[in-house]
Design a protein around this motif. Sequence first.
Motif, PDB file in Angstrom:
ATOM      1  N   ASP A   1      62.111  83.458   5.093  1.00 36.38           N
ATOM      2  CA  ASP A   1      61.111  82.532   5.629  1.00 36.38           C
ATOM      3  C   ASP A   1      61.082  82.590   7.151  1.00 36.38           C
ATOM      4  OD1 ASP A   1      62.450  80.574   3.098  1.00 36.38           O
ATOM      5  OD2 ASP A   1      60.352  81.233   3.073  1.00 36.38           O
ATOM      6  N   ILE A   2      62.249  82.746   7.757  1.00 34.49           N
ATOM      7  CA  ILE A   2      62.375  82.855   9.207  1.00 34.49           C
ATOM      8  C   ILE A   2      63.206  84.098   9.514  1.00 34.49           C
ATOM      9  CG2 ILE A   2      63.218  81.779  11.334  1.00 34.49           C
ATOM     10  CD1 ILE A   2      63.043  79.083   9.951  1.00 34.49           C
ATOM     11  N   THR A   3      62.745  84.909  10.438  1.00 32.16           N
ATOM     12  CA  THR A   3      63.498  86.074  10.885  1.00 32.16           C
ATOM     13  C   THR A   3      63.792  85.922  12.370  1.00 32.16           C
ATOM     14  OG1 THR A   3      62.389  87.509   9.264  1.00 32.16           O
ATOM     15  CG2 THR A   3      63.536  88.593  11.084  1.00 32.16           C
ATOM     16  N   ILE A   4      65.035  86.166  12.753  1.00 33.28           N
ATOM     17  CA  ILE A   4      65.397  86.158  14.167  1.00 33.28           C
ATOM     18  C   ILE A   4      65.429  87.605  14.638  1.00 33.28           C
ATOM     19  CG2 ILE A   4      67.194  85.651  15.862  1.00 33.28           C
ATOM     20  CD1 ILE A   4      66.824  83.614  12.654  1.00 33.28           C
ATOM     21  N   LEU A   5      64.597  87.920  15.613  1.00 26.53           N
ATOM     22  CA  LEU A   5      64.487  89.281  16.118  1.00 26.53           C
ATOM     23  C   LEU A   5      64.836  89.325  17.600  1.00 26.53           C
ATOM     24  CD1 LEU A   5      61.134  90.472  14.485  1.00 26.53           C
ATOM     25  CD2 LEU A   5      63.463  91.020  13.747  1.00 26.53           C
ATOM     26  N   TYR A   6      65.459  90.428  17.998  1.00 29.70           N
ATOM     27  CA  TYR A   6      65.702  90.699  19.410  1.00 29.70           C
ATOM     28  C   TYR A   6      64.616  91.672  19.864  1.00 29.70           C
ATOM     29  CZ  TYR A   6      68.056  92.123  23.720  1.00 29.70           C
ATOM     30  OH  TYR A   6      68.356  92.383  25.039  1.00 29.70           O
ATOM     31  N   ALA A   7      63.846  91.291  20.859  1.00 30.16           N
ATOM     32  CA  ALA A   7      62.706  92.113  21.268  1.00 30.16           C
ATOM     33  C   ALA A   7      62.481  91.991  22.763  1.00 30.16           C
ATOM     34  CB  ALA A   7      61.454  91.687  20.514  1.00 30.16           C
ATOM     35  N   MET A   8      61.660  92.905  23.293  1.00 30.53           N
ATOM     36  CA  MET A   8      61.307  92.893  24.705  1.00 30.53           C
ATOM     37  C   MET A   8      60.116  91.956  24.937  1.00 30.53           C
ATOM     38  SD  MET A   8      63.624  94.757  25.817  1.00 30.53           S
ATOM     39  CE  MET A   8      64.871  95.629  24.868  1.00 30.53           C
ATOM     40  N   GLY A   9      59.870  91.644  26.178  1.00 33.54           N
ATOM     41  CA  GLY A   9      58.855  90.657  26.508  1.00 33.54           C
ATOM     42  C   GLY A   9      57.428  91.078  26.224  1.00 33.54           C
ATOM     43  N   ASP A  10      57.181  92.390  26.053  1.00 29.34           N
ATOM     44  CA  ASP A  10      55.815  92.855  25.816  1.00 29.34           C
ATOM     45  C   ASP A  10      55.472  92.977  24.341  1.00 29.34           C
ATOM     46  OD1 ASP A  10      56.411  96.455  26.400  1.00 29.34           O
ATOM     47  OD2 ASP A  10      57.498  94.935  25.241  1.00 29.34           O
ATOM     48  N   THR A  11      56.302  92.438  23.465  1.00 24.27           N
ATOM     49  CA  THR A  11      56.039  92.513  22.026  1.00 24.27           C
ATOM     50  C   THR A  11      54.811  91.690  21.658  1.00 24.27           C
ATOM     51  OG1 THR A  11      58.413  92.774  21.619  1.00 24.27           O
ATOM     52  CG2 THR A  11      57.038  92.140  19.738  1.00 24.27           C
ATOM     53  N   ASP A  12      53.981  92.226  20.781  1.00 31.18           N
ATOM     54  CA  ASP A  12      52.773  91.539  20.331  1.00 31.18           C
ATOM     55  C   ASP A  12      53.112  90.638  19.154  1.00 31.18           C
ATOM     56  OD1 ASP A  12      49.526  92.649  19.003  1.00 31.18           O
ATOM     57  OD2 ASP A  12      50.273  90.687  19.629  1.00 31.18           O
ATOM     58  N   TRP A  13      53.016  89.306  19.377  1.00 33.21           N
ATOM     59  CA  TRP A  13      53.361  88.341  18.341  1.00 33.21           C
ATOM     60  C   TRP A  13      52.124  87.635  17.773  1.00 33.21           C
ATOM     61  CZ3 TRP A  13      58.048  89.197  16.872  1.00 33.21           C
ATOM     62  CH2 TRP A  13      59.073  89.469  17.778  1.00 33.21           C
ATOM     63  N   THR A  14      50.934  88.144  18.010  1.00 34.64           N
ATOM     64  CA  THR A  14      49.722  87.403  17.668  1.00 34.64           C
ATOM     65  C   THR A  14      49.611  87.093  16.177  1.00 34.64           C
ATOM     66  OG1 THR A  14      48.507  89.508  17.574  1.00 34.64           O
ATOM     67  CG2 THR A  14      48.402  88.257  19.634  1.00 34.64           C
ATOM     68  N   ARG A  15      50.281  87.861  15.323  1.00 34.78           N
ATOM     69  CA  ARG A  15      50.172  87.643  13.875  1.00 34.78           C
ATOM     70  C   ARG A  15      51.154  86.607  13.359  1.00 34.78           C
ATOM     71  NH1 ARG A  15      51.525  93.122  11.449  1.00 34.78           N
ATOM     72  NH2 ARG A  15      51.353  91.900   9.516  1.00 34.78           N
ATOM     73  N   TYR A  16      52.026  86.084  14.236  1.00 37.57           N
ATOM     74  CA  TYR A  16      53.133  85.271  13.753  1.00 37.57           C
ATOM     75  C   TYR A  16      53.252  83.937  14.503  1.00 37.57           C
ATOM     76  CZ  TYR A  16      54.442  89.791  11.803  1.00 37.57           C
ATOM     77  OH  TYR A  16      54.434  90.980  11.135  1.00 37.57           O
ATOM     78  N   TRP A  17      53.994  83.036  13.879  1.00 40.83           N
ATOM     79  CA  TRP A  17      54.437  81.809  14.542  1.00 40.83           C
ATOM     80  C   TRP A  17      55.787  82.144  15.175  1.00 40.83           C
ATOM     81  CZ3 TRP A  17      56.763  77.100  11.536  1.00 40.83           C
ATOM     82  CH2 TRP A  17      57.105  76.101  12.455  1.00 40.83           C
ATOM     83  N   VAL A  18      55.889  82.041  16.490  1.00 38.53           N
ATOM     84  CA  VAL A  18      57.065  82.512  17.207  1.00 38.53           C
ATOM     85  C   VAL A  18      57.592  81.423  18.133  1.00 38.53           C
ATOM     86  CG1 VAL A  18      57.926  84.211  18.863  1.00 38.53           C
ATOM     87  CG2 VAL A  18      56.277  84.899  17.124  1.00 38.53           C
ATOM     88  N   VAL A  19      58.913  81.232  18.105  1.00 37.70           N
ATOM     89  CA  VAL A  19      59.586  80.339  19.049  1.00 37.70           C
ATOM     90  C   VAL A  19      60.687  81.149  19.740  1.00 37.70           C
ATOM     91  CG1 VAL A  19      60.893  78.221  19.366  1.00 37.70           C
ATOM     92  CG2 VAL A  19      59.128  78.334  17.595  1.00 37.70           C
ATOM     93  N   PRO A  20      60.579  81.388  21.045  1.00 44.55           N
ATOM     94  CA  PRO A  20      61.616  82.171  21.739  1.00 44.55           C
ATOM     95  C   PRO A  20      62.872  81.356  22.010  1.00 44.55           C
ATOM     96  CG  PRO A  20      59.791  81.655  23.221  1.00 44.55           C
ATOM     97  CD  PRO A  20      59.461  81.030  21.912  1.00 44.55           C
ATOM     98  N   PHE A  21      64.000  82.038  21.976  1.00 42.22           N
ATOM     99  CA  PHE A  21      65.245  81.440  22.454  1.00 42.22           C
ATOM    100  C   PHE A  21      65.220  81.412  23.980  1.00 42.22           C
ATOM    101  CE2 PHE A  21      68.536  81.070  19.067  1.00 42.22           C
ATOM    102  CZ  PHE A  21      67.778  81.496  17.982  1.00 42.22           C
ATOM    103  N   GLN A  22      66.052  80.557  24.548  1.00 43.85           N
ATOM    104  CA  GLN A  22      66.247  80.575  25.995  1.00 43.85           C
ATOM    105  C   GLN A  22      66.767  81.950  26.411  1.00 43.85           C
ATOM    106  OE1 GLN A  22      65.622  78.101  28.154  1.00 43.85           O
ATOM    107  NE2 GLN A  22      65.430  76.279  26.869  1.00 43.85           N
ATOM    108  N   ALA A  23      66.389  82.405  27.588  1.00 46.97           N
ATOM    109  CA  ALA A  23      66.874  83.690  28.091  1.00 46.97           C
ATOM    110  C   ALA A  23      68.400  83.679  28.158  1.00 46.97           C
ATOM    111  CB  ALA A  23      66.281  83.961  29.470  1.00 46.97           C
TER     112      ALA A  23
END
Length: 303
Positions: A141-163
């Motif tokens: 239901d929820i996936t935690i991913l490590y990604a770079m800042g230019d990742t396209d998230w338009t298809r998803y509901w995304v909440v970033p962790f603090q840097a």
Amino acid sequence: MRKLPPLSALRAFEAAARHGHFGKAADELCVTHSAISHQVRSLEAALGAELFEKRGRMQHLTDAGLRLLHSVQQALDIMAEACGNAARPGMSGALKISAPAELAHRFFPRLIGEFAQRHPGITLHLLVHDSDSREINPAADITILYAMGDTDWTRYWVVPFQAIDFFPVCHPSLIEGEGGLRTPADLARFCLLHDDTDGKTWATWLGTFAASQPAPARNIHFAHSGLAIEAALQKTGVCLADVLTAGEELKSGRLIRPFRGAVPSPGNYYLVAERRKRDDGRLASFMGFASLTPYLCEIDSPN
């Protein structure tokens, strides 16, 4: 009114496609082999497209069948979830969380334990995916991913962790005695514990805080930072960590920071879910859980 094929035909198609065999689909749905064949033929007639081609004893999807399968499976999942919510109102059911190995090992066990105490009606599943994965886990239901800042998230509901920042940590015994670890220059006498294969993270830290010092001669590389931290707990050497992977050990004193100095992570962790799950109370409760929110940026769900 929506013009849709019969649900029975869609269920028969999905089961047959998943098994690649009409007989196994018939066994799953408790119908006859001929019933599955009839439902599939009626669906093909309604759509005007062939969905299967037979190769030997197995049924293989055509291109049209492949395109249809993903959407049908999503639709069946949505209907199953809606029926489950109607039958079990409130905070109940299952919540599946997929995390990279380092967070699944070091960060989430305590957190999901606290969440389970707060929401006893929810059955939690902690899944693990490869640390380098950039795709959401379809089983979660929820996936935690490590990604770079230019990742396209338009298809998803995304909440970033603090840097996050990376800094050296070690067992307290390594700073004791005459030959203890006290300055970055002392690292040359200790084993460096890496969470990558090329040593870039340590190279970045050393280049920033110990550029004029000789490089440590002893190095051990691990598959992910959770293992490197475990080795540090065993007094094997010094590793780079962050507040997510080593926060509890630093609070308890099992690990210490021998000196100051941190470098920013080139990427970031993100909580990622399908947009259609935005209104799922279980996901919203988890993302807003008091023990998790201090590590997250402000939640701004997309419309």
